[in-house]
Structures are given as C-alpha cells and as structure tokens.
Design a protein around this motif. Structure first.
Motif, PDB file in Angstrom:
ATOM      1  N   GLY A   1     -97.503 -12.505  14.145  1.00 15.18           N
ATOM      2  CA  GLY A   1     -98.638 -11.988  13.650  1.00 15.18           C
ATOM      3  C   GLY A   1     -98.849 -10.509  14.297  1.00 15.18           C
ATOM      4  O   GLY A   1     -97.896 -10.027  15.096  1.00 15.18           O
TER       5      GLY A   1
ATOM      6  N   GLY B   1     -98.500  -7.586   8.639  1.00 14.20           N
ATOM      7  CA  GLY B   1     -97.641  -8.560   9.106  1.00 14.20           C
ATOM      8  C   GLY B   1     -96.229  -7.871   8.767  1.00 14.20           C
ATOM      9  O   GLY B   1     -95.160  -8.846   8.931  1.00 14.20           O
TER      10      GLY B   1
ATOM     11  N   GLY C   1     -95.079 -11.576   8.436  1.00 15.76           N
ATOM     12  CA  GLY C   1     -96.202 -12.253   9.170  1.00 15.76           C
ATOM     13  C   GLY C   1     -96.341 -13.726   8.796  1.00 15.76           C
ATOM     14  O   GLY C   1     -96.089 -13.927   7.697  1.00 15.76           O
ATOM     15  N   ASP C   2     -96.922 -14.559   9.792  1.00 14.51           N
ATOM     16  CA  ASP C   2     -97.230 -15.923   9.416  1.00 14.51           C
ATOM     17  C   ASP C   2     -95.917 -16.700   9.299  1.00 14.51           C
ATOM     18  O   ASP C   2     -95.713 -17.651   8.770  1.00 14.51           O
TER      19      ASP C   2
END
Length: 308
Positions: free
Chosen positions: A77, A102, A115-116
């Motif tokens: 993140g 991200g 991101g994630d």
C-alpha cells in the motif's frame, strides 16, 4: 499258419484305432463333438468407476468459498518501500516507494500499479509487464518488502515502547502490546481500541482476554490505535520497603498494597495504618484503616511503627 496271420492282422487294426483316437482334437463338452470357433476377446476400455470422494488434485482451482477464506497475508500500500532485483540484470535493480495511487516507478516500464497486491502477486505482475512489452523474454524478478508503512497500528499511552508497528497476517491486540514492550507497572489493565473510520471505540479487559473470556474479535486492521491509560494509583509511605505510587488492582486491600510496596520494614506495624482519602468535594480526611480495608484511587497510605 492262417490262424497266426489273422491274429497279427487283428492286432495291427487295433493299433491303428488307438493312434487315431490319440490324434483327434479335444472336445469342448467331453461328448466328442467338434468345438465351435474361438470367441474374440473385446479390447474396449472398461468404464471408469465413480470416485468415492472429491478430487484432491493440487492444481485444481479452489472453490469460491475456499478462495474467500484463504488468508492473503501482507499486501502492499501507499508508503511501503519495496526493492526489485532482476536475475542476471543488475542494472535493473531498484528500490522505491509505493505512491498514494498504488503505483511504483520501475526502469523501462515507468509506473506499475501494485497496490493491494501481495509481494508475490506484484512480482508476477511486473514480470508479465516486462515480458508483454518485449523488454525481456523470461524475466526472473525478486520483489522484497523493505519497510511496511501502509499496514501499521499505533500503540500509545502507558506502554514501555510506544510507537507505530507494522501488521503481519492476523495481528491481534495482544501481539501489538507485546511489540510495544508490554504495559508499564502503572498502566491500566483495561485498554481502549480505536478502529479506523467511524467504528465505535472498544474497551478491552486485558486480564479477561488473556484468560480466554474476552469478547469480540481483536484482530487489528491498518490504521487502528491502541491506547493504554494510566491505572488509578495509590500512594504508600512510612515503614515499607519501597514507598512509591502504584497501580490499584481490582479488589486490592491495605495488606496487598503493603506487599506491592515490598512489605514492612523491621520496624513496621502490621496493624497500625492511616489513609488520607479525598472526598467527592475535594477535601482530604484521615481514615483509620485495617489490613482488610479496600484501597481507593488516590489513597495515601501511611504505615506506622510498631510499639515494640
């Protein structure tokens, strides 16, 4: 002479009959009838029997419910620091921050959204990007999470090492308190858990949690804050080994307070105590105490000398 010839002829005929029977083909049913043509064996495959249970193929995809329950682990993140290394291409090695969007900037590719994603998933995405855009035929990339800043919780108040700590998979409240060095001697045994967002604050009894009777799910999420308030204190002085201020434990009596202060000195009395106690209006009055007298917040206990 004629008789001898007849005997020899009979014996020759009998021998020919025996030889003929021995050379005849065998019968099927023992009746002497000629057997029919031999049946041809079928070469068709036998039908597959139904399985006794579910398939256990390790490469088979998980059902949707199983995928939902599978733990993802650490995800990347904003603010995380990652390091990318490419095998055989040291000029491509780089380290950088994950932006608020991200994305991370990589050589040749520019911005890539990771991101994630878990580090393994991000590594696979980067390898595919280098391969699909024709930069490398078979890139071998290692992506390492150097500093995990996006998934953190804060532990504040009466702990030995307050600060921010990174989350790992299923970090609990007790895990975070251990990372912070534990609760100090003057810390309360009831802490406040503040969830990120609009969730209500939660007061958690640590002793009940350790005993296994604490209610609620204490798995932390990124952005949570744990605040450990100061416990109610009492003060003890006079004929005790360690005069000081101490945290009140539930149901504490005067004798237990003396034990917390290290016990009596050689001249201390085990029956002569006084307590200076604050009234609701703010005034202070003196209370004659006994060993079993309950201790209240802000009590000042004085242990007197024994008579002899």
């Amino acid at each position: 002479m004629l008789t001898k010839l007849r005997i020899v002829g009979s014996m020759a005929a009998l021998a020919m009959l025996v030889v003929g029977c021995a050379s005849a083909p065998p019968t099927v049913d023992g009746t002497g009838s000629k057997p029919g043509p031999t049946a041809t064996r079928s070469t068709a495959p036998e039908p597959e029997l139904p399985s006794a249970g579910p398939r256990t193929d390790a490469n088979a995809p998980l059902p949707a419910a199983a995928e939902a329950d599978a733990p993802r682990g650490v995800v990347l993140g904003p603010g995380d620091i990652v390091e990318m290394r490419m095998f055989g291409q040291p000029d491509m090695n780089t380290q950088g921050f994950v932006a608020d969007s991200g994305e991370i900037s990589l050589p040749l590719l520019g911005a890539v959204d990771i991101g994630d994603l878990t580090p393994n998933d991000a590594q696979t995405r980067i390898e595919s990007a280098y391969r699909d855009q024709g930069y490398f035929r078979d890139p071998q990339i290692s992506l390492t999470l150097v500093e995990h800043r996006s998934q953190q919780v804060a532990v504040l108040g009466a702990v030995n090492q307050p600060g921010r700590f990174s989350l790992s998979s299923r970090t609990t409240l007790l895990d975070a308190l251990a990372e912070a060095g534990g609760i100090t001697a003057r810390g309360a045994r009831s802490v406040i858990l503040i969830h990120r967002g609009d969730a209500p604050r939660q007061r958690v009894d640590i002793d009940a949690l350790v005993a296994g009777s604490g209610a609620g799910d204490n798995v932390l999420r990124a952005g949570d804050t744990i605040y450990v308030p100061q416990a109610p204190l009492f003060y003890i002085y006079g004929q005790v080994q360690r005069p000081d201020a101490y945290a009140i434990q539930p149901g504490m009596t005067v004798m237990q307070a003396i034990s917390t202060g290290g016990g009596l000195t050689d001249r201390g009395s085990n029956s002569r105590f006084t307590i200076h106690r604050k009234s609701p209006d703010g005034s202070v009055h003196e209370v004659d105490a006994r060993p079993t007298t309950p201790v209240q917040p802000d009590d000042v206990i004085f242990v007197k000398e024994r008579f002899f």
